[in-house]
Motif scaffolding. Sequence first.
Motif, PDB file in Angstrom:
ATOM      1  N   ARG A 157       5.022   3.097   4.499  1.00 30.81           N
ATOM      2  CA  ARG A 157       3.901   3.630   5.267  1.00 30.81           C
ATOM      3  C   ARG A 157       3.623   5.064   4.855  1.00 30.81           C
ATOM      4  O   ARG A 157       4.531   5.820   4.508  1.00 30.81           O
ATOM      5  CB  ARG A 157       4.226   3.602   6.766  1.00 30.81           C
ATOM      6  CG  ARG A 157       4.496   2.256   7.349  1.00 30.81           C
ATOM      7  CD  ARG A 157       3.276   1.374   7.367  1.00 30.81           C
ATOM      8  NE  ARG A 157       2.135   1.941   8.062  1.00 30.81           N
ATOM      9  CZ  ARG A 157       1.867   1.776   9.355  1.00 30.81           C
ATOM     10  NH1 ARG A 157       2.685   1.067  10.109  1.00 30.81           N
ATOM     11  NH2 ARG A 157       0.790   2.304   9.887  1.00 30.81           N
ATOM     12  N   LYS A 184      -3.875   5.719   2.012  1.00 30.19           N
ATOM     13  CA  LYS A 184      -3.173   5.454   3.263  1.00 30.19           C
ATOM     14  C   LYS A 184      -2.426   4.133   3.107  1.00 30.19           C
ATOM     15  O   LYS A 184      -2.975   3.187   2.538  1.00 30.19           O
ATOM     16  CB  LYS A 184      -4.169   5.382   4.426  1.00 30.19           C
ATOM     17  CG  LYS A 184      -3.515   5.405   5.783  1.00 30.19           C
ATOM     18  CD  LYS A 184      -4.538   5.323   6.886  1.00 30.19           C
ATOM     19  CE  LYS A 184      -3.817   5.296   8.221  1.00 30.19           C
ATOM     20  NZ  LYS A 184      -4.727   5.131   9.322  1.00 30.19           N
ATOM     21  N   ASP A 185      -1.190   4.131   3.609  1.00 30.38           N
ATOM     22  CA  ASP A 185      -0.332   2.941   3.592  1.00 30.38           C
ATOM     23  C   ASP A 185      -0.375   2.187   2.253  1.00 30.38           C
ATOM     24  O   ASP A 185       0.213   2.628   1.280  1.00 30.38           O
ATOM     25  CB  ASP A 185      -0.698   1.995   4.740  1.00 30.38           C
ATOM     26  CG  ASP A 185      -0.398   2.619   6.097  1.00 30.38           C
ATOM     27  OD1 ASP A 185       0.359   3.593   6.102  1.00 30.38           O
ATOM     28  OD2 ASP A 185      -0.935   2.154   7.095  1.00 30.38           O
ATOM     29  N   ASP A 229       0.665   8.054   6.250  1.00 30.59           N
ATOM     30  CA  ASP A 229      -0.561   8.458   6.940  1.00 30.59           C
ATOM     31  C   ASP A 229      -0.841   9.908   6.551  1.00 30.59           C
ATOM     32  O   ASP A 229      -0.045  10.794   6.863  1.00 30.59           O
ATOM     33  CB  ASP A 229      -0.370   8.334   8.456  1.00 30.59           C
ATOM     34  CG  ASP A 229      -1.697   8.525   9.187  1.00 30.59           C
ATOM     35  OD1 ASP A 229      -2.652   8.972   8.539  1.00 30.59           O
ATOM     36  OD2 ASP A 229      -1.753   8.224  10.391  1.00 30.59           O
ATOM     37  N   ILE A 242      -1.609  -1.319   9.763  1.00 29.86           N
ATOM     38  CA  ILE A 242      -1.229  -0.999   8.387  1.00 29.86           C
ATOM     39  C   ILE A 242      -2.469  -1.146   7.519  1.00 29.86           C
ATOM     40  O   ILE A 242      -3.074  -2.215   7.459  1.00 29.86           O
ATOM     41  CB  ILE A 242      -0.127  -1.943   7.897  1.00 29.86           C
ATOM     42  CG1 ILE A 242       1.086  -1.867   8.821  1.00 29.86           C
ATOM     43  CG2 ILE A 242       0.262  -1.625   6.481  1.00 29.86           C
ATOM     44  CD1 ILE A 242       1.997  -3.042   8.692  1.00 29.86           C
ATOM     45  N   GLU A 297       5.031  -2.160  -1.185  1.00 33.20           N
ATOM     46  CA  GLU A 297       4.580  -0.785  -1.374  1.00 33.20           C
ATOM     47  C   GLU A 297       3.260  -0.795  -2.134  1.00 33.20           C
ATOM     48  O   GLU A 297       2.915  -1.782  -2.765  1.00 33.20           O
ATOM     49  CB  GLU A 297       5.637   0.046  -2.119  1.00 33.20           C
ATOM     50  CG  GLU A 297       6.325  -0.697  -3.216  1.00 33.20           C
ATOM     51  CD  GLU A 297       7.476   0.074  -3.812  1.00 33.20           C
ATOM     52  OE1 GLU A 297       7.375   1.296  -3.920  1.00 33.20           O
ATOM     53  OE2 GLU A 297       8.458  -0.564  -4.197  1.00 33.20           O
ATOM     54  N   PRO A 307       5.690   9.473   2.015  1.00 33.24           N
ATOM     55  CA  PRO A 307       5.762   8.074   2.458  1.00 33.24           C
ATOM     56  C   PRO A 307       7.162   7.724   2.951  1.00 33.24           C
ATOM     57  O   PRO A 307       8.154   8.320   2.513  1.00 33.24           O
ATOM     58  CB  PRO A 307       5.430   7.286   1.182  1.00 33.24           C
ATOM     59  CG  PRO A 307       4.831   8.254   0.250  1.00 33.24           C
ATOM     60  CD  PRO A 307       5.389   9.585   0.581  1.00 33.24           C
TER      61      PRO A 307
END
Lengths: 130, 254
Positions: free
Chosen positions: B21, B105-106, B23, B59, B96, B30
């Motif tokens: 993840r 993002k993510d 953000d 997500i 990933e 990450p």
Amino acid sequence: MGDVTRSRKKVTQRFLERTFRGRPMGIGSYVWMFQRLTGLVLAFYLGLHLLVLGSALKGGASFNQVMAMLETPWIKVLETALVWVALFHTANGIRLVLLDLVPSLNQRSLAYGALVVTIVLGAMGTSFMW
Amino acid sequence: MTCYLPPIDKPDAIYNIQILRFDPEKDRYPHWESYQVPFVRTMTVIEALEYLWDQGEYIAFRSNCREFTCGSCAMEINGKPALACDTLLEDGMRIEPLSRFPVIKDLVVDTSTVPERFKALKLWPECKHREPATKDSPPLPAAKSAIEHYRETYSRCIECYSCLDACPQSDSDESPYFGPLYMLQLARVMEHPLDEKDRVAQAAEAGISHCINCYECANVCPMNLSPATIVNELRSKTIRRLDLLFGRRRKEVG
């Protein structure tokens, strides 16, 4: 947006991760890695070779000394390993040249062929040396 | 976001998956987070992500067609780039984003440099001395092999960028080798009957000689194409051109 970059995994790290997490890479990557390692070994050997030759050619006594040193079993084991390394480097180099000349060849069978050539010629060389 | 997944009443098992993840508003780096997903037979990774979205775990990920046609949902699954809609869910999966591109993002990456590079490479048939086609002009003299290649190879590339991610020689946009995708596209326009531009020189400038013949792009391609074979064919044309031997590789491409 997109200015925060994640540092990309280096080739070696990715290679080791994939190899030991049970999802191995293709044989092309393995022979490439071996090609690189054997190339480094051969480059190191070239310097060593010139060093030994240079020290052997100083005179009669030093020549005998170096020759006696080269007869020890440890050096012989290393020499055998060097034969295998050079054979693999040569066989895979020929595979790469063939792939450059005839791109439609199957690289995977060529890689296995290079390994077989290495093993056969290496076994012959080992039995010849010992 | 719409969810197509029927409600899961009787799951076969509960699987643990790990997702990287990130953000940009909260995190500096990450981080891995693990999630529990009930597994039903033939559940794919994209369905697991949609299930998590339904549970309130927002997500970010890209998906569009869910049938291996659009190439939006390419991500690294267990370290190997693959389409999330094409991969069955397994226990302990690590998901990933593609590591070649900067993360937005993510699981969403910024791939905007790829079309820019397509534009810089002028990946359209360039012809100078040809009159515009009319109603009466004869059809294009296309070779049979070219038509075959277009049908079997070039048109089947879905531009998921898996090959770019798998290529060890094309680490980023700064690396001297552009990557297998660009070479495939160069080979595509080179076979077009109208094209007159020197594509072989372009391939040399795009660093085609940096390919190491590892064939990872062919191993990861979800459409079972072999970009590496195409790269080798292009390179065999490059090494026969003596004017490309020295000093043509670091120039501006275009």
